[in-house]
Design an enzyme around this catalytic site. Structure first.
Site, PDB file in Angstrom:
ATOM      1  N   ALA A   1       8.795 -15.635   4.655  1.00 17.33           N
ATOM      2  CA  ALA A   1       8.003 -16.281   5.716  1.00 17.33           C
ATOM      3  C   ALA A   1       8.484 -17.705   6.012  1.00 17.33           C
ATOM      4  CB  ALA A   1       6.533 -16.276   5.309  1.00 17.33           C
TER       5      ALA A   1
ATOM      6  N   ASN B   1       6.563 -17.093  -3.258  1.00 20.31           N
ATOM      7  CA  ASN B   1       7.871 -16.446  -3.388  1.00 20.31           C
ATOM      8  C   ASN B   1       8.973 -17.182  -2.635  1.00 20.31           C
ATOM      9  OD1 ASN B   1       7.503 -13.740  -4.870  1.00 20.31           O
ATOM     10  ND2 ASN B   1       5.748 -13.865  -3.512  1.00 20.31           N
TER      11      ASN B   1
ATOM     12  N   HIS C   1       4.672 -23.342   5.981  1.00 21.80           N
ATOM     13  CA  HIS C   1       5.757 -23.743   5.072  1.00 21.80           C
ATOM     14  C   HIS C   1       6.654 -24.750   5.787  1.00 21.80           C
ATOM     15  CE1 HIS C   1       4.799 -20.561   2.261  1.00 21.80           C
ATOM     16  NE2 HIS C   1       5.009 -19.615   3.161  1.00 21.80           N
TER      17      HIS C   1
HETATM   18  N1  LIG Z   1       9.269 -12.725  -0.415  1.00 19.34           N
HETATM   19  C1  LIG Z   1       8.248 -13.189   0.276  1.00 19.34           C
HETATM   20  O1  LIG Z   1       8.386 -14.070   1.132  1.00 19.34           O
HETATM   21  C2  LIG Z   1       6.887 -12.627   0.027  1.00 19.34           C
HETATM   22  C3  LIG Z   1       5.859 -12.854   0.946  1.00 19.34           C
HETATM   23  C4  LIG Z   1       4.617 -12.300   0.695  1.00 19.34           C
HETATM   24  C5  LIG Z   1       4.396 -11.559  -0.461  1.00 19.34           C
HETATM   25  N2  LIG Z   1       5.395 -11.392  -1.344  1.00 19.34           N
HETATM   26  C6  LIG Z   1       5.209 -10.625  -2.587  1.00 19.34           C
HETATM   27  O2  LIG Z   1       5.380  -9.234  -2.305  1.00 19.34           O
HETATM   28  C7  LIG Z   1       4.556  -8.469  -3.190  1.00 19.34           C
HETATM   29  C8  LIG Z   1       3.664  -7.524  -2.364  1.00 19.34           C
HETATM   30  O3  LIG Z   1       2.855  -8.260  -1.475  1.00 19.34           O
HETATM   31  P1  LIG Z   1       1.641  -7.544  -0.736  1.00 19.34           P
HETATM   32  O4  LIG Z   1       1.007  -8.569   0.130  1.00 19.34           O
HETATM   33  O5  LIG Z   1       2.077  -6.258  -0.159  1.00 19.34           O
HETATM   34  O6  LIG Z   1       0.666  -7.294  -1.987  1.00 19.34           O
HETATM   35  P2  LIG Z   1      -0.578  -6.296  -2.089  1.00 19.34           P
HETATM   36  O7  LIG Z   1      -1.401  -6.815  -3.218  1.00 19.34           O
HETATM   37  O8  LIG Z   1      -1.204  -6.096  -0.774  1.00 19.34           O
HETATM   38  O9  LIG Z   1       0.108  -4.914  -2.533  1.00 19.34           O
HETATM   39  C9  LIG Z   1       0.773  -4.772  -3.754  1.00 19.34           C
HETATM   40  C10 LIG Z   1       0.698  -3.301  -4.154  1.00 19.34           C
HETATM   41  O10 LIG Z   1       1.529  -3.105  -5.285  1.00 19.34           O
HETATM   42  C11 LIG Z   1       0.844  -2.388  -6.293  1.00 19.34           C
HETATM   43  N3  LIG Z   1       1.344  -2.830  -7.592  1.00 19.34           N
HETATM   44  C12 LIG Z   1       1.265  -4.063  -8.120  1.00 19.34           C
HETATM   45  N4  LIG Z   1       1.861  -4.105  -9.326  1.00 19.34           N
HETATM   46  C13 LIG Z   1       2.330  -2.857  -9.554  1.00 19.34           C
HETATM   47  C14 LIG Z   1       3.029  -2.250 -10.636  1.00 19.34           C
HETATM   48  N5  LIG Z   1       3.380  -2.942 -11.726  1.00 19.34           N
HETATM   49  N6  LIG Z   1       3.352  -0.947 -10.539  1.00 19.34           N
HETATM   50  C15 LIG Z   1       3.001  -0.224  -9.454  1.00 19.34           C
HETATM   51  N7  LIG Z   1       2.338  -0.736  -8.384  1.00 19.34           N
HETATM   52  C16 LIG Z   1       2.010  -2.034  -8.451  1.00 19.34           C
HETATM   53  C17 LIG Z   1      -0.635  -2.708  -6.083  1.00 19.34           C
HETATM   54  O11 LIG Z   1      -1.472  -1.671  -6.558  1.00 19.34           O
HETATM   55  C18 LIG Z   1      -0.715  -2.873  -4.566  1.00 19.34           C
HETATM   56  O12 LIG Z   1      -1.029  -1.657  -3.916  1.00 19.34           O
HETATM   57  C19 LIG Z   1       3.741  -9.485  -4.024  1.00 19.34           C
HETATM   58  O13 LIG Z   1       4.375  -9.709  -5.250  1.00 19.34           O
HETATM   59  C20 LIG Z   1       3.808 -10.759  -3.174  1.00 19.34           C
HETATM   60  O14 LIG Z   1       3.692 -11.926  -3.952  1.00 19.34           O
HETATM   61  C21 LIG Z   1       6.636 -11.883  -1.102  1.00 19.34           C
END
Ligand SMILES: NC(=O)c1ccc[n+]([C@@H]2O[C@H](COP(=O)([O-])OP(=O)(O)OC[C@H]3O[C@@H](n4cnc5c(N)ncnc54)[C@H](O)[C@@H]3O)[C@@H](O)[C@H]2O)c1
Length: 253
Positions: A120, A176, A204
């Site tokens: 983002a 992240n 950001h």
């Molecule tokens: N790179 C970036 O810029 C960026 C931006 C936003 C979010 N993220 C990261 O991406 C990831 C997903 O974000 P989101 O908003 O979709 O989150 P979310 O909470 O909406 O969805 C995460 C899903 O993953 C599942 N999950 C979590 N840990 C697990 C495991 N060990 N095994 C199996 N399933 C598992 C959960 O049950 C949930 O359904 C998070 O770690 C978040 O911090 C990264």
């Protein structure tokens, strides 16, 4: 290219709703520790929900991780060992030097690629180009709403000032982009996190100084409806990265 999704929450829901499954990209397999979430996405995209992660690894060309830092540790090295490419969203996990070095070593041996979307923020292309010379300083200032940070505050507060490696441990779900910027610049970058009840966006600001000059970018992100911690642009960046893997040209660094 057959794609499997690890983690079926806000990001993967947006991906499934926006990506056009075609002969080149088929998002087909879904795994989540909550099987109902995997089934939900499988139903929308006419794919398959798996109960055991191993059941999809051999069937895909690429795994898109959108779960958590712990999931990166648990699953991604074994995917790379099988020579399959990965897209990692929970980039904070990669500031664990042992894990990051292990993943890069495996990739060198098996030829599997580790893809990290820009997330983002704006400006990753320029930081990558700038890192050919010397990047001297990167500062990320992130302002988020109380709901995004899970805080109940009535006035603006500074929650964190320090290095990215510390920030991703204290705010594993929120920052992240600090890890992405650190990997791009090869610096443990400076991070400030503020909670501001007057805003409803994830903002950001990135300042970068190097031997090329300097620049500042500011991105005002609208959050995903189903998860205010996550910005829509983060999911879009993963979709664009996926699309780019099948396109005949590469734009930007
Ligand atoms: N790179 C970036 O810029 C960026 C931006 C936003 C979010 N993220 C990261 O991406 C990831 C997903 O974000 P989101 O908003 O979709 O989150 P979310 O909470 O909406 O969805 C995460 C899903 O993953 C599942 N999950 C979590 N840990 C697990 C495991 N060990 N095994 C199996 N399933 C598992 C959960 O049950 C949930 O359904 C998070 O770690 C978040 O911090 C990264």
């Amino acid at each position: 290219m057959i794609v499997g999704i690890l983690g079926c929450g806000a990001i993967s829901n947006l991906i499934i709703n926006k990506i056009e499954n075609n002969n080149e990209i088929m998002v087909k397999y879904f795994y989540d520790r909550d099987i109902e979430k995997a089934k939900n996405l499988a139903c929308i995209s006419n794919g398959t929900a798996v109960l055991d992660f191993q059941d999809m690894v051999d069937k895909v060309d690429l795994i898109l991780e959108s779960a958590s830092q712990i999931a990166v540790k648990e699953f991604i090295p074994q995917v790379l060992k099988k020579g399959k490419d990965v897209i990692v969203m929970s980039v904070g996990a990669l500031l664990d030097k042992d894990l990051w070095n292990e993943m890069k070593d495996i990739s060198k041996k098996t030829g599997a690629k580790i893809h990290i979307p820009s997330g983002a923020i704006a400006g990753l292309d320029a930081i990558k180009a700038g890192s050919v010379g010397e990047i001297k300083k990167v500062v990320l200032t992130t302002r988020k709403s109380p709901s995004s940070l899970g805080r109940d505050v009535s006035k603006k507060e500074v929650l964190f000032v320090g290095k990215a490696s510390e920030a991703v441990k204290k705010f594993p779900l929120n920052i992240n982009v600090a890890a992405t910027l650190s990997i791009a610049s090869n610096l443990d970058i400076d991070v400030e996190i503020l909670v501001d009840p007057k805003i409803d966006r994830n903002i950001h600001q990135v300042f970068v100084k190097g031997d090329f000059g300097e620049f500042t970018t500011e991105t005002e992100n609208l959050p995903c409806e189903s998860n205010p911690k996550t910005s829509i642009l983060a999911a879009y960046s993963a979709i664009q990265l996926l699309n780019g893997l099948t396109e005949p040209f590469n734009l930007g660094t």
